[in-house]
Write a protein that holds these residues in place. Structure first.
Motif, PDB file in Angstrom:
ATOM      1  N   ARG A 197       0.828  -1.203   0.000  1.00 18.33           N
ATOM      2  CA  ARG A 197       0.000   0.000   0.000  1.00 18.33           C
ATOM      3  C   ARG A 197       0.868   1.262   0.000  1.00 18.33           C
ATOM      4  O   ARG A 197       0.558   2.239  -0.698  1.00 18.33           O
ATOM      5  CB  ARG A 197      -0.934   0.000   1.207  1.00 18.33           C
ATOM      6  CG  ARG A 197      -1.980  -1.098   1.202  1.00 18.33           C
ATOM      7  CD  ARG A 197      -3.029  -0.908   0.130  1.00 18.33           C
ATOM      8  NE  ARG A 197      -3.732   0.352   0.216  1.00 18.33           N
ATOM      9  CZ  ARG A 197      -5.057   0.480   0.132  1.00 18.33           C
ATOM     10  NH1 ARG A 197      -5.830  -0.598  -0.012  1.00 18.33           N
ATOM     11  NH2 ARG A 197      -5.626   1.670   0.186  1.00 18.33           N
ATOM     12  N   GLU A 198       1.945   1.265   0.765  1.00 19.72           N
ATOM     13  CA  GLU A 198       2.823   2.430   0.804  1.00 19.72           C
ATOM     14  C   GLU A 198       3.503   2.649  -0.540  1.00 19.72           C
ATOM     15  O   GLU A 198       3.690   3.801  -0.984  1.00 19.72           O
ATOM     16  CB  GLU A 198       3.855   2.267   1.918  1.00 19.72           C
ATOM     17  CG  GLU A 198       3.245   2.365   3.318  1.00 19.72           C
ATOM     18  CD  GLU A 198       4.251   2.132   4.421  1.00 19.72           C
ATOM     19  OE1 GLU A 198       5.360   1.621   4.088  1.00 19.72           O
ATOM     20  OE2 GLU A 198       3.958   2.443   5.588  1.00 19.72           O
ATOM     21  N   ALA A 199       3.884   1.546  -1.206  1.00 21.39           N
ATOM     22  CA  ALA A 199       4.502   1.659  -2.531  1.00 21.39           C
ATOM     23  C   ALA A 199       3.504   2.211  -3.540  1.00 21.39           C
ATOM     24  O   ALA A 199       3.865   3.057  -4.388  1.00 21.39           O
ATOM     25  CB  ALA A 199       5.016   0.288  -2.984  1.00 21.39           C
ATOM     26  N   GLU A 200       2.247   1.777  -3.463  1.00 23.86           N
ATOM     27  CA  GLU A 200       1.219   2.285  -4.361  1.00 23.86           C
ATOM     28  C   GLU A 200       0.968   3.773  -4.115  1.00 23.86           C
ATOM     29  O   GLU A 200       0.806   4.553  -5.062  1.00 23.86           O
ATOM     30  CB  GLU A 200      -0.069   1.485  -4.182  1.00 23.86           C
ATOM     31  CG  GLU A 200       0.031   0.053  -4.667  1.00 23.86           C
ATOM     32  CD  GLU A 200      -1.211  -0.773  -4.328  1.00 23.86           C
ATOM     33  OE1 GLU A 200      -1.310  -1.913  -4.803  1.00 23.86           O
ATOM     34  OE2 GLU A 200      -2.081  -0.261  -3.569  1.00 23.86           O
ATOM     35  N   ARG A 204       1.570   7.095  -6.718  1.00 17.78           N
ATOM     36  CA  ARG A 204       0.516   8.065  -7.038  1.00 17.78           C
ATOM     37  C   ARG A 204       0.905   9.488  -6.640  1.00 17.78           C
ATOM     38  O   ARG A 204       0.283  10.453  -7.097  1.00 17.78           O
ATOM     39  CB  ARG A 204      -0.780   7.665  -6.332  1.00 17.78           C
ATOM     40  CG  ARG A 204      -1.477   6.446  -6.954  1.00 17.78           C
ATOM     41  CD  ARG A 204      -2.876   6.313  -6.414  1.00 17.78           C
ATOM     42  NE  ARG A 204      -2.880   5.954  -5.006  1.00 17.78           N
ATOM     43  CZ  ARG A 204      -2.956   4.699  -4.549  1.00 17.78           C
ATOM     44  NH1 ARG A 204      -3.020   3.699  -5.406  1.00 17.78           N
ATOM     45  NH2 ARG A 204      -2.962   4.464  -3.256  1.00 17.78           N
ATOM     46  N   ALA A 205       1.887   9.602  -5.766  1.00 20.04           N
ATOM     47  CA  ALA A 205       2.278  10.935  -5.259  1.00 20.04           C
ATOM     48  C   ALA A 205       2.960  11.766  -6.355  1.00 20.04           C
ATOM     49  O   ALA A 205       3.605  11.253  -7.240  1.00 20.04           O
ATOM     50  CB  ALA A 205       3.189  10.771  -4.053  1.00 20.04           C
TER      51      ALA A 205
END
Length: 205
Positions: A197-200, A204-205
């Protein structure tokens, strides 16, 4: 002293036969393996001393219930359960069972570890599990479980949990509903997907 049979030979000290050779009737209806560690494959035992005309003990007539195969099977099950426990811990996964009728959830030690709790198996109300879910995700998680039970369809949902120390982790929960004599039951597994989730989020950032 050593006992023997056509296809076996064993040491008598530390076994029920030792007491019978001393001239005593020996009867253990259960628990022989616990009382006599040298006979780990025996559950029950009845031994009668055999005497010659002069009253001297010359042998033993014994009847026992051999549980070697059962013991081996139980040990195989224990080894399998231990391998599963270690595999789940390595994969950062935990398993659960839910009784919708009573609202009781059984959680294994790995799932409790994922919740930031002591790693022991527990039986708790389902609402206690929901209390660990992030407040913004709690209603959606409850609704997903309710829909799975009422519509008899697989569960698949992701949500955040808040550890007692304030750390936030993402879990993916998958399960299904199975019929039972006392009504439907759910069982499933949770996996920690925080890194994914953090990688996703970073992409997106």
């Amino acid at each position: 002293a050593v006992g023997s049979a056509p296809n076996a030979e064993w040491t008598l000290p530390g076994t029920p036969c030792e007491d019978v050779l001393a001239g005593n009737l020996c009867h253990h209806p259960a628990g022989v393996a616990e009382k006599f560690p040298n006979d780990p494959g025996v559950e029950s035992y009845l031994g009668v001393p055999l005497r010659d005309a002069g009253g001297r003990v010359t042998g033993v007539l014994a009847v026992s219930y051999d549980i070697t195969d059962r013991t081996r099977a139980e040990e195989a099950v224990r080894r399998g359960e231990e391998r599963l426990r270690l595999a789940l811990a390595a994969a950062r996964m935990g398993i659960w069972t839910l009784d919708p009728a009573t609202g009781t959830q059984l959680r294994d030690e790995n799932l409790n570890r994922l919740l930031g709790l002591p790693p022991v198996d527990t039986t708790q109300p389902f609402d206690e599990f929901l209390a660990h879910v992030h407040a913004d995700d709690r209603d959606a998680v409850r609704a997903a479980f309710v829909a799975s039970v009422t519509e008899r369809r697989p569960l698949a949902t992701e949500f955040r949990v808040v550890h007692p120390d304030g750390a936030v982790r993402w879990l993916r929960d998958q399960g299904d509903v199975f019929p039972g004599a006392d009504g439907p039951r759910m069982t499933g597994a949770c996996a920690d997907v925080t890194e994914r989730r953090e990688a996703e989020d970073a992409l997106r950032a």
